[in-house]
Enzyme design. Structure first.
Site, mmCIF file in Angstrom:
data_model
loop_
_atom_site.group_PDB
_atom_site.id
_atom_site.type_symbol
_atom_site.label_atom_id
_atom_site.label_comp_id
_atom_site.label_asym_id
_atom_site.label_seq_id
_atom_site.Cartn_x
_atom_site.Cartn_y
_atom_site.Cartn_z
ATOM 1 N N PHE A 77 -17.133 24.764 -14.891
ATOM 2 C CA PHE A 77 -16.232 23.633 -14.754
ATOM 3 C C PHE A 77 -17.060 22.388 -14.489
ATOM 4 O O PHE A 77 -18.003 22.425 -13.712
ATOM 5 C CB PHE A 77 -15.246 23.860 -13.609
ATOM 6 N N ASP A 78 -16.696 21.312 -15.119
ATOM 7 C CA ASP A 78 -17.457 20.079 -14.958
ATOM 8 C C ASP A 78 -16.531 18.870 -14.883
ATOM 9 O O ASP A 78 -16.526 18.035 -15.773
ATOM 10 C CB ASP A 78 -18.449 19.929 -16.108
ATOM 11 N N PRO A 79 -15.714 18.765 -13.816
ATOM 12 C CA PRO A 79 -14.835 17.608 -13.722
ATOM 13 C C PRO A 79 -15.591 16.304 -13.501
ATOM 14 O O PRO A 79 -15.056 15.238 -13.725
ATOM 15 C CB PRO A 79 -13.924 17.930 -12.546
#
Length: 79
Positions: A35-37
């Site tokens: 995940f790479d918000p």
């Protein structure tokens, strides 16, 4: 991840379907989710806004994108 489905009820079940399919075919295979918000952290209004009362936005509720790694890859390949 399944416990987070209430946060994204239209998105999460479809995203988990391939994970479950692979798990049923290869139960011992490790699966990793990335995940790479942070890639979308710089979104500014109106892109960062949900259709919610402004008071909730002021308390920190905002929209993030969770496909940053994919977008970063595509952007890198195009430049």
């Amino acid at each position: 991840l399944a416990s987070l489905t209430p946060l994204a009820p239209l998105h999460q079940p479809r995203c988990l379907a391939p994970v479950r399919a692979v798990q049923s075919l290869r139960p011992g295979l490790a699966q990793i989710a990335c995940f790479d918000p942070a890639f979308h952290h710089g979104l500014t209004p109106p892109a960062s806004r949900f259709a919610i009362p402004r008071s909730l936005e002021e308390r920190g509720i905002r929209r993030y994108g969770f496909h940053g790694l994919s977008f970063e890859y595509v952007a890198d390949r195009l430049t």
